[in-house]
Design a protein around this motif. Structure first.
Motif, PDB file in Angstrom:
ATOM      1  N   ALA A  22       4.580 -22.719  10.506  1.00 36.61           N
ATOM      2  CA  ALA A  22       4.551 -21.357   9.975  1.00 36.61           C
ATOM      3  C   ALA A  22       3.148 -20.783   9.824  1.00 36.61           C
ATOM      4  CB  ALA A  22       5.267 -21.314   8.620  1.00 36.61           C
ATOM      5  N   SER A  23       2.131 -21.433  10.385  1.00 35.63           N
ATOM      6  CA  SER A  23       0.764 -20.971  10.158  1.00 35.63           C
ATOM      7  C   SER A  23       0.350 -19.839  11.091  1.00 35.63           C
ATOM      8  CB  SER A  23      -0.220 -22.135  10.284  1.00 35.63           C
ATOM      9  OG  SER A  23      -0.125 -22.733  11.558  1.00 35.63           O
ATOM     10  N   THR A  24       1.088 -19.622  12.189  1.00 39.01           N
ATOM     11  CA  THR A  24       0.837 -18.486  13.085  1.00 39.01           C
ATOM     12  C   THR A  24       2.181 -17.895  13.497  1.00 39.01           C
ATOM     13  OG1 THR A  24       0.920 -19.720  15.177  1.00 39.01           O
ATOM     14  CG2 THR A  24      -1.213 -19.659  14.004  1.00 39.01           C
ATOM     15  N   ALA A  25       2.152 -16.669  13.996  1.00 38.69           N
ATOM     16  CA  ALA A  25       3.382 -16.026  14.451  1.00 38.69           C
ATOM     17  C   ALA A  25       3.997 -16.799  15.621  1.00 38.69           C
ATOM     18  CB  ALA A  25       3.098 -14.582  14.852  1.00 38.69           C
ATOM     19  N   PHE A  26       3.158 -17.323  16.511  1.00 39.88           N
ATOM     20  CA  PHE A  26       3.682 -18.118  17.621  1.00 39.88           C
ATOM     21  C   PHE A  26       4.414 -19.356  17.113  1.00 39.88           C
ATOM     22  CE2 PHE A  26       2.742 -21.985  20.124  1.00 39.88           C
ATOM     23  CZ  PHE A  26       3.691 -21.794  21.119  1.00 39.88           C
ATOM     24  N   LEU A  27       3.819 -20.068  16.160  1.00 39.74           N
ATOM     25  CA  LEU A  27       4.443 -21.283  15.650  1.00 39.74           C
ATOM     26  C   LEU A  27       5.750 -20.992  14.919  1.00 39.74           C
ATOM     27  CD1 LEU A  27       1.253 -23.169  14.442  1.00 39.74           C
ATOM     28  CD2 LEU A  27       2.685 -23.738  16.418  1.00 39.74           C
ATOM     29  N   VAL A  28       5.844 -19.857  14.259  1.00 41.29           N
ATOM     30  CA  VAL A  28       7.103 -19.456  13.632  1.00 41.29           C
ATOM     31  C   VAL A  28       8.172 -19.258  14.695  1.00 41.29           C
ATOM     32  CG1 VAL A  28       8.269 -17.609  12.366  1.00 41.29           C
ATOM     33  CG2 VAL A  28       6.048 -18.457  11.580  1.00 41.29           C
ATOM     34  N   ASP A  29       7.832 -18.555  15.759  1.00 47.96           N
ATOM     35  CA  ASP A  29       8.813 -18.316  16.817  1.00 47.96           C
ATOM     36  C   ASP A  29       9.187 -19.601  17.543  1.00 47.96           C
ATOM     37  OD1 ASP A  29       9.017 -15.634  16.278  1.00 47.96           O
ATOM     38  OD2 ASP A  29       7.679 -14.987  17.896  1.00 47.96           O
ATOM     39  N   TYR A  30       8.214 -20.496  17.730  1.00 52.75           N
ATOM     40  CA  TYR A  30       8.505 -21.777  18.383  1.00 52.75           C
ATOM     41  C   TYR A  30       9.459 -22.610  17.515  1.00 52.75           C
ATOM     42  CZ  TYR A  30       7.641 -26.098  20.996  1.00 52.75           C
ATOM     43  OH  TYR A  30       7.787 -27.239  21.754  1.00 52.75           O
ATOM     44  N   GLU A  31       9.219 -22.626  16.220  1.00 52.58           N
ATOM     45  CA  GLU A  31      10.117 -23.344  15.314  1.00 52.58           C
ATOM     46  C   GLU A  31      11.514 -22.739  15.343  1.00 52.58           C
ATOM     47  OE1 GLU A  31      11.446 -26.009  12.241  1.00 52.58           O
ATOM     48  OE2 GLU A  31       9.831 -26.067  13.731  1.00 52.58           O
ATOM     49  N   ASN A  32      11.617 -21.431  15.361  1.00 53.89           N
ATOM     50  CA  ASN A  32      12.926 -20.784  15.423  1.00 53.89           C
ATOM     51  C   ASN A  32      13.649 -21.134  16.715  1.00 53.89           C
ATOM     52  OD1 ASN A  32      12.591 -19.586  12.925  1.00 53.89           O
ATOM     53  ND2 ASN A  32      11.808 -17.659  13.763  1.00 53.89           N
ATOM     54  N   LEU A  33      12.899 -21.250  17.817  1.00 54.65           N
ATOM     55  CA  LEU A  33      13.510 -21.678  19.080  1.00 54.65           C
ATOM     56  C   LEU A  33      14.128 -23.063  18.936  1.00 54.65           C
ATOM     57  CD1 LEU A  33      12.127 -21.359  22.656  1.00 54.65           C
ATOM     58  CD2 LEU A  33      12.600 -23.634  21.776  1.00 54.65           C
ATOM     59  N   LEU A  34      13.408 -23.979  18.329  1.00 51.87           N
ATOM     60  CA  LEU A  34      13.938 -25.333  18.143  1.00 51.87           C
ATOM     61  C   LEU A  34      15.178 -25.317  17.254  1.00 51.87           C
ATOM     62  CD1 LEU A  34      10.640 -27.371  17.667  1.00 51.87           C
ATOM     63  CD2 LEU A  34      12.003 -27.121  19.740  1.00 51.87           C
ATOM     64  N   GLN A  35      15.130 -24.542  16.202  1.00 53.75           N
ATOM     65  CA  GLN A  35      16.283 -24.469  15.311  1.00 53.75           C
ATOM     66  C   GLN A  35      17.510 -23.922  16.035  1.00 53.75           C
ATOM     67  OE1 GLN A  35      16.497 -25.584  12.250  1.00 53.75           O
ATOM     68  NE2 GLN A  35      14.347 -25.942  11.692  1.00 53.75           N
ATOM     69  N   GLU A  36      17.274 -23.019  16.982  1.00 50.48           N
ATOM     70  CA  GLU A  36      18.395 -22.409  17.694  1.00 50.48           C
ATOM     71  C   GLU A  36      18.944 -23.280  18.810  1.00 50.48           C
ATOM     72  OE1 GLU A  36      19.455 -18.345  20.277  1.00 50.48           O
ATOM     73  OE2 GLU A  36      17.472 -18.583  19.336  1.00 50.48           O
ATOM     74  N   PHE A  37      18.060 -23.921  19.580  1.00 47.14           N
ATOM     75  CA  PHE A  37      18.502 -24.583  20.807  1.00 47.14           C
ATOM     76  C   PHE A  37      18.490 -26.107  20.757  1.00 47.14           C
ATOM     77  CE2 PHE A  37      16.994 -20.423  22.375  1.00 47.14           C
ATOM     78  CZ  PHE A  37      18.135 -20.009  23.063  1.00 47.14           C
ATOM     79  N   ALA A  38      17.643 -26.730  19.953  1.00 49.23           N
ATOM     80  CA  ALA A  38      17.496 -28.196  19.979  1.00 49.23           C
ATOM     81  C   ALA A  38      18.774 -28.861  19.493  1.00 49.23           C
ATOM     82  CB  ALA A  38      16.308 -28.618  19.140  1.00 49.23           C
ATOM     83  N   THR A  39      19.140 -29.942  20.143  1.00 50.86           N
ATOM     84  CA  THR A  39      20.458 -30.538  19.925  1.00 50.86           C
ATOM     85  C   THR A  39      20.601 -31.220  18.571  1.00 50.86           C
ATOM     86  OG1 THR A  39      19.681 -32.483  21.144  1.00 50.86           O
ATOM     87  CG2 THR A  39      20.927 -30.829  22.381  1.00 50.86           C
ATOM     88  N   ASP A  40      19.619 -32.027  18.169  1.00 53.02           N
ATOM     89  CA  ASP A  40      19.727 -32.718  16.875  1.00 53.02           C
ATOM     90  C   ASP A  40      18.381 -32.699  16.151  1.00 53.02           C
ATOM     91  OD1 ASP A  40      18.456 -34.435  18.602  1.00 53.02           O
ATOM     92  OD2 ASP A  40      19.739 -36.165  18.190  1.00 53.02           O
ATOM     93  N   TYR A  41      17.715 -31.574  16.250  1.00 57.34           N
ATOM     94  CA  TYR A  41      16.357 -31.418  15.715  1.00 57.34           C
ATOM     95  C   TYR A  41      16.292 -31.741  14.230  1.00 57.34           C
ATOM     96  CZ  TYR A  41      12.071 -28.939  14.358  1.00 57.34           C
ATOM     97  OH  TYR A  41      10.849 -28.598  13.843  1.00 57.34           O
ATOM     98  N   ARG A  42      17.236 -31.236  13.455  1.00 55.35           N
ATOM     99  CA  ARG A  42      17.193 -31.459  12.004  1.00 55.35           C
ATOM    100  C   ARG A  42      17.362 -32.928  11.648  1.00 55.35           C
ATOM    101  NH1 ARG A  42      19.992 -26.855  13.008  1.00 55.35           N
ATOM    102  NH2 ARG A  42      19.253 -24.912  12.053  1.00 55.35           N
ATOM    103  N   LYS A  43      18.122 -33.660  12.452  1.00 48.04           N
ATOM    104  CA  LYS A  43      18.367 -35.072  12.151  1.00 48.04           C
ATOM    105  C   LYS A  43      17.166 -35.949  12.436  1.00 48.04           C
ATOM    106  CE  LYS A  43      23.361 -35.006  12.978  1.00 48.04           C
ATOM    107  NZ  LYS A  43      24.471 -35.579  13.790  1.00 48.04           N
TER     108      LYS A  43
END
Length: 256
Positions: free
Chosen positions: A142-163
């Protein structure tokens, strides 16, 4: 969650090329506590990213890696060096002798282990003055706008990212597993990528949908949009906080 021992098998090339290295400050801090020519066991050594840095310092390294494609990549990268041996073993059963190491290190790997069994094995391997080093490159989210968007991409598409997110260890449990002069050293780290590099970095992650998965193409389209929005001089930056935990295992410690 897929088997930790095999989930990187189809990502070796991207892993080798695009995963971040480690700051000199991390190696410097380890060197302060080690003898002049230490013997180190690199557990979950992967393709040899951290082993390479230790070999450059003249340390003897036993690289332990259970995944055959990763182990082969490590051999291609570092093979032929007299101070390196590569072993087919796990963190819980390395196959190495008792009291043979000044340091047991796990770089970007400990979250895949059975922590209780691994720490017992580490304790068996260590010499009386030896210690454990657990290291992670924690991507800033969350330290830059790019990193926020990259994290949101992972949350949306990554298969088991939270685990599999290794930052789940940041709640005091690591501290409870290490004692005898426990230390936490933090250092900044950074990668700069063009689009192909960013794509490779994303696909090196085990939770990123691979080619053939229904989410693979939409994920890469979104990655392109994020890159085009945030790139400066055709580059984006991934920022990390590298964390180094040092200590000896606490008897009976682990997450089970």
């Amino acid at each position: 969650m897929s088997d930790p021992l095999t989930r990187f098998s189809n990502r070796v090339a991207d892993y080798t090329r695009y995963r971040p290295g480690y700051p000199d400050a991390i190696l410097d801090r380890l060197a302060v506590r080690l003898p002049e020519h230490p013997t180190v066991i690199d557990v979950g050594a992967g393709t040899g990213i951290f082993a390479d840095l230790m070999l450059q310092r003249g340390w003897t390294v036993h690289a332990v890696e259970p995944n055959a494609p990763m182990r082969e990549a490590c051999a291609q990268r570092l093979g032929g060096q007299s101070d390196l041996s590569i072993h087919d073993g796990t963190a819980e059963a390395t196959g190495l002798p008792d009291s043979c190491a000044d340091l047991v290190v796990a770089a970007q790997a400990f979250h895949w282990f059975d922590s209780y069994s691994a720490l017992r094995e580490f304790e068996r391997l260590l010499r009386p003055d030896g210690f454990v080093a657990l290291i992670w490159n924690n991507r800033q989210t969350a330290s830059t706008a790019f990193l926020v968007d990259y994290e949101n991409l992972l949350q949306e598409f990554a298969t088991d990212y939270r685990k599999v997110n290794h930052q789940r260890f940041g709640d005091g449990r690591l501290e409870s597993m290490l004692a005898d002069g426990f230390e936490l050293i933090i250092s900044p780290n950074i990668q700069s990528f063009d689009f192909e590099g960013l794509r490779g970095r994303l696909l090196s992650s085990s939770y990123a949908p691979a080619e053939g998965h229904v989410a693979h193409a939409p994920m890469l389209r979104r990655l392109r949009e994020i890159f085009d929005q945030h790139a400066r001089d055709s580059l984006v930056e991934l920022l990390y906080t590298t964390e180094l935990y040092i200590g000896r295992p606490v008897a009976g410690a682990g997450l089970g």
